[in-house]
Design a protein around this motif. Structure first.
Motif, PDB file in Angstrom:
ATOM      1  N   CYS A 140       0.858  -1.106   0.005  1.00  0.00           N
ATOM      2  CA  CYS A 140       0.022   0.229   0.007  1.00  0.00           C
ATOM      3  C   CYS A 140       0.977   1.265  -0.125  1.00  0.00           C
ATOM      4  O   CYS A 140       1.928   1.256  -0.635  1.00  0.00           O
ATOM      5  CB  CYS A 140      -0.991  -0.042   1.195  1.00  0.00           C
ATOM      6  SG  CYS A 140      -2.048  -1.453   1.113  1.00  0.00           S
ATOM      7  N   SER A 141       0.632   2.234   0.623  1.00  0.00           N
ATOM      8  CA  SER A 141       1.199   3.497   0.636  1.00  0.00           C
ATOM      9  C   SER A 141       0.895   4.466   1.789  1.00  0.00           C
ATOM     10  O   SER A 141      -0.092   4.188   2.517  1.00  0.00           O
ATOM     11  CB  SER A 141       0.889   4.106  -0.494  1.00  0.00           C
ATOM     12  OG  SER A 141       1.321   5.559  -0.801  1.00  0.00           O
ATOM     13  N   VAL A 142       1.712   5.332   2.087  1.00  0.00           N
ATOM     14  CA  VAL A 142       1.252   6.461   2.917  1.00  0.00           C
ATOM     15  C   VAL A 142       0.165   7.253   2.352  1.00  0.00           C
ATOM     16  O   VAL A 142      -0.805   7.852   3.213  1.00  0.00           O
ATOM     17  CB  VAL A 142       2.269   7.478   3.524  1.00  0.00           C
ATOM     18  CG1 VAL A 142       3.499   6.645   4.203  1.00  0.00           C
ATOM     19  CG2 VAL A 142       2.997   8.144   2.098  1.00  0.00           C
ATOM     20  N   GLY A 143      -0.117   7.098   0.866  1.00  0.00           N
ATOM     21  CA  GLY A 143      -1.215   7.752   0.392  1.00  0.00           C
ATOM     22  C   GLY A 143      -2.230   6.907   0.634  1.00  0.00           C
ATOM     23  O   GLY A 143      -3.405   7.324   0.381  1.00  0.00           O
ATOM     24  N   SER A 144      -2.260   5.793   1.241  1.00  0.00           N
ATOM     25  CA  SER A 144      -3.330   4.808   1.989  1.00  0.00           C
ATOM     26  C   SER A 144      -4.171   5.452   3.060  1.00  0.00           C
ATOM     27  O   SER A 144      -5.481   4.990   3.576  1.00  0.00           O
ATOM     28  CB  SER A 144      -3.038   3.552   1.858  1.00  0.00           C
ATOM     29  OG  SER A 144      -2.585   2.942   0.970  1.00  0.00           O
ATOM     30  N   ILE A 145      -3.146   6.261   3.876  1.00  0.00           N
ATOM     31  CA  ILE A 145      -3.551   6.541   5.354  1.00  0.00           C
ATOM     32  C   ILE A 145      -3.694   8.081   5.404  1.00  0.00           C
ATOM     33  O   ILE A 145      -4.062   8.734   6.279  1.00  0.00           O
ATOM     34  CB  ILE A 145      -2.792   6.138   6.322  1.00  0.00           C
ATOM     35  CG1 ILE A 145      -1.326   6.396   6.042  1.00  0.00           C
ATOM     36  CG2 ILE A 145      -3.136   4.402   6.478  1.00  0.00           C
ATOM     37  CD1 ILE A 145      -0.361   6.008   7.108  1.00  0.00           C
ATOM     38  N   GLU A 146      -3.234   8.917   4.240  1.00  0.00           N
ATOM     39  CA  GLU A 146      -3.427  10.226   4.294  1.00  0.00           C
ATOM     40  C   GLU A 146      -3.735  10.942   2.974  1.00  0.00           C
ATOM     41  O   GLU A 146      -3.256  10.475   2.036  1.00  0.00           O
ATOM     42  CB  GLU A 146      -2.241  11.013   4.922  1.00  0.00           C
ATOM     43  CG  GLU A 146      -0.853  10.766   4.076  1.00  0.00           C
ATOM     44  CD  GLU A 146       0.218  11.079   4.799  1.00  0.00           C
ATOM     45  OE1 GLU A 146       0.977  12.135   4.307  1.00  0.00           O
ATOM     46  OE2 GLU A 146       0.551  10.733   5.803  1.00  0.00           O
ATOM     47  N   GLY A 147      -4.297  11.885   2.682  1.00  0.00           N
ATOM     48  CA  GLY A 147      -4.542  12.640   1.458  1.00  0.00           C
ATOM     49  C   GLY A 147      -3.100  13.066   0.766  1.00  0.00           C
ATOM     50  O   GLY A 147      -2.204  13.372   1.584  1.00  0.00           O
ATOM     51  N   LEU A 148      -2.987  13.116  -0.234  1.00  0.00           N
ATOM     52  CA  LEU A 148      -1.653  13.476  -0.915  1.00  0.00           C
ATOM     53  C   LEU A 148      -1.771  14.495  -1.947  1.00  0.00           C
ATOM     54  O   LEU A 148      -2.779  14.493  -2.846  1.00  0.00           O
ATOM     55  CB  LEU A 148      -1.037  12.558  -1.450  1.00  0.00           C
ATOM     56  CG  LEU A 148      -0.348  11.280  -0.759  1.00  0.00           C
ATOM     57  CD1 LEU A 148       0.255  10.211  -1.570  1.00  0.00           C
ATOM     58  CD2 LEU A 148       0.475  11.669   0.290  1.00  0.00           C
ATOM     59  N   LYS A 149      -1.411  15.870  -1.596  1.00  0.00           N
ATOM     60  CA  LYS A 149      -1.632  17.052  -2.684  1.00  0.00           C
ATOM     61  C   LYS A 149      -0.656  16.780  -3.822  1.00  0.00           C
ATOM     62  O   LYS A 149       0.400  16.193  -4.036  1.00  0.00           O
ATOM     63  CB  LYS A 149      -0.936  18.101  -2.036  1.00  0.00           C
ATOM     64  CG  LYS A 149      -1.030  19.439  -2.720  1.00  0.00           C
ATOM     65  CD  LYS A 149       0.044  20.540  -2.187  1.00  0.00           C
ATOM     66  CE  LYS A 149      -0.320  22.084  -2.960  1.00  0.00           C
ATOM     67  NZ  LYS A 149       0.565  22.948  -2.397  1.00  0.00           N
ATOM     68  N   GLU A 150      -1.620  16.880  -5.211  1.00  0.00           N
ATOM     69  CA  GLU A 150      -0.875  16.710  -6.370  1.00  0.00           C
ATOM     70  C   GLU A 150      -0.603  15.250  -6.827  1.00  0.00           C
ATOM     71  O   GLU A 150      -0.159  14.718  -7.849  1.00  0.00           O
ATOM     72  CB  GLU A 150       0.392  17.403  -6.347  1.00  0.00           C
ATOM     73  CG  GLU A 150       0.393  18.797  -6.310  1.00  0.00           C
ATOM     74  CD  GLU A 150       1.696  19.871  -6.588  1.00  0.00           C
ATOM     75  OE1 GLU A 150       2.580  18.944  -5.741  1.00  0.00           O
ATOM     76  OE2 GLU A 150       1.607  20.939  -6.933  1.00  0.00           O
ATOM     77  N   SER A 151      -1.305  14.435  -6.089  1.00  0.00           N
ATOM     78  CA  SER A 151      -1.441  13.079  -6.335  1.00  0.00           C
ATOM     79  C   SER A 151      -2.798  12.332  -5.926  1.00  0.00           C
ATOM     80  O   SER A 151      -2.620  11.350  -5.303  1.00  0.00           O
ATOM     81  CB  SER A 151      -0.287  12.055  -5.985  1.00  0.00           C
ATOM     82  OG  SER A 151       0.205  12.277  -4.791  1.00  0.00           O
ATOM     83  N   GLY A 152      -3.676  12.910  -5.955  1.00  0.00           N
ATOM     84  CA  GLY A 152      -4.959  12.644  -5.279  1.00  0.00           C
ATOM     85  C   GLY A 152      -5.597  11.294  -5.770  1.00  0.00           C
ATOM     86  O   GLY A 152      -6.179  10.472  -5.140  1.00  0.00           O
ATOM     87  N   ALA A 153      -5.602  11.029  -7.098  1.00  0.00           N
ATOM     88  CA  ALA A 153      -5.927   9.844  -7.902  1.00  0.00           C
ATOM     89  C   ALA A 153      -5.212   8.768  -7.097  1.00  0.00           C
ATOM     90  O   ALA A 153      -5.857   7.702  -6.958  1.00  0.00           O
ATOM     91  CB  ALA A 153      -5.954   9.782  -9.382  1.00  0.00           C
ATOM     92  N   TYR A 154      -3.935   8.720  -7.140  1.00  0.00           N
ATOM     93  CA  TYR A 154      -3.215   7.837  -6.568  1.00  0.00           C
ATOM     94  C   TYR A 154      -3.571   7.466  -5.114  1.00  0.00           C
ATOM     95  O   TYR A 154      -3.739   6.327  -4.796  1.00  0.00           O
ATOM     96  CB  TYR A 154      -1.567   8.261  -6.736  1.00  0.00           C
ATOM     97  CG  TYR A 154      -0.660   7.439  -5.956  1.00  0.00           C
ATOM     98  CD1 TYR A 154      -0.111   6.135  -6.441  1.00  0.00           C
ATOM     99  CD2 TYR A 154       0.070   7.655  -4.784  1.00  0.00           C
ATOM    100  CE1 TYR A 154       0.598   5.357  -5.976  1.00  0.00           C
ATOM    101  CE2 TYR A 154       0.651   6.747  -3.953  1.00  0.00           C
ATOM    102  CZ  TYR A 154       1.228   5.880  -4.530  1.00  0.00           C
ATOM    103  OH  TYR A 154       1.955   4.796  -3.980  1.00  0.00           O
ATOM    104  N   ALA A 155      -3.709   8.357  -4.511  1.00  0.00           N
ATOM    105  CA  ALA A 155      -4.042   8.378  -2.931  1.00  0.00           C
ATOM    106  C   ALA A 155      -5.353   7.778  -2.892  1.00  0.00           C
ATOM    107  O   ALA A 155      -5.754   6.823  -2.070  1.00  0.00           O
ATOM    108  CB  ALA A 155      -3.983   9.627  -2.267  1.00  0.00           C
ATOM    109  N   SER A 156      -6.269   8.124  -3.649  1.00  0.00           N
ATOM    110  CA  SER A 156      -7.790   7.305  -3.656  1.00  0.00           C
ATOM    111  C   SER A 156      -7.479   5.996  -3.865  1.00  0.00           C
ATOM    112  O   SER A 156      -8.046   5.228  -3.440  1.00  0.00           O
ATOM    113  CB  SER A 156      -8.531   8.096  -4.699  1.00  0.00           C
ATOM    114  OG  SER A 156      -8.749   9.368  -4.299  1.00  0.00           O
TER     115      SER A 156
END
Length: 239
Positions: A140-156
């Motif tokens: 998974c990713s730290v983008g799995s547990i927090e929103g990421l500026k400029e990579s929102g589709a990835y984080a989603s």
């Protein structure tokens, strides 16, 4: 056949983090390796590196991991052990503002970062259930547990992968199959090659491989449900 002699399935193994995971399993265990990715050339290179690191049995399967029918039709070599470990590493990073992200790009992120793991898990889950021990590790990713500026589709898409992993863990809790989510921070890989990020500040991908080998060696009484791995100095600029 024992868990110790079962195969390890590694997706996204043609380069980057997946390649380093494969090499670590090759150098530190005796598990046969099943390497899956789109690029046959990249897979063959990883196979060579794994054999040089000590792997005795490696098979490569070129496959589009976003194509459910292709994955469901994967056949293992007749004399190759069934898998006991699945590492869903395949993924894609999109650096783009949400407002500029096309619907097709959202779909691609979901297909690559979520559905590929679902398809691969469904294909091999029966094999794991027939062993005294099975392990599924989803990268998974730290983008799995927090929103990421400029990579929102990835984080989603990575949020979705973590939700899937947590749910799978609940469903398999009373079985012999352990399920782990590795929420990975910025790690040195091909994703950063065109950026200005200092690669020496990123997570060493060999550390990821070493960690997964350690997880695979836990007793049947223990599971690492979720792990967060980050660069020592935190988020690396300018990202």
């Amino acid at each position: 056949m024992s868990f110790e002699s079962s195969a390890v399935v590694i997706t996204g193994a043609s380069r980057g983090i997946g390649r380093r995971i494969a090499v670590q399993f090759a150098s530190k265990t005796r598990h046969p390796l099943v390497l899956i990715a789109r690029s046959e050339e990249g897979l063959e290179k990883t196979k060579q590196l794994c054999e040089e690191a000590g792997a005795e049995r490696v098979t490569v399967i070129p496959c589009d991991l976003t194509n459910e029918s292709n994955i469901s039709e994967i056949s293992m070599p007749a004399d190759f052990p069934k898998p006991g470990i699945i590492i869903n590493n395949a993924g894609s990073y999109l650096y783009k503002d949400l407002n500029d992200t096309e619907t097709s790009e959202f779909i691609e992120q979901i297909e690559t970062n979520l559905l590929s793991a679902v398809y691969v898990t469904n294909r091999f889950l029966g094999d794991l259930k027939n062993r005294e021990r099975g392990i599924i590790i989803n990268i998974c990713s730290v983008g799995s547990i927090e929103g990421l500026k400029e990579s929102g589709a990835y984080a989603s898409s990575k949020h979705a992968l973590l939700g899937y992993t947590r749910s799978l863990r609940k469903e398999l809790m009373q079985s012999n199959i352990a399920v782990t989510a590795l929420n990975l921070g910025q790690t040195k890989s091909t994703s950063w090659e065109s950026s200005d990020v200092n690669p020496l500040l990123l997570i060493d991908p060999d550390d990821v491989g070493k960690l997964l080998v350690s997880i695979s060696q836990l007793s049947t009484r223990t599971v690492a449900e979720e792990i967060i791995l980050k660069p020592q100095r935190g988020r690396v600029p300018p990202m």
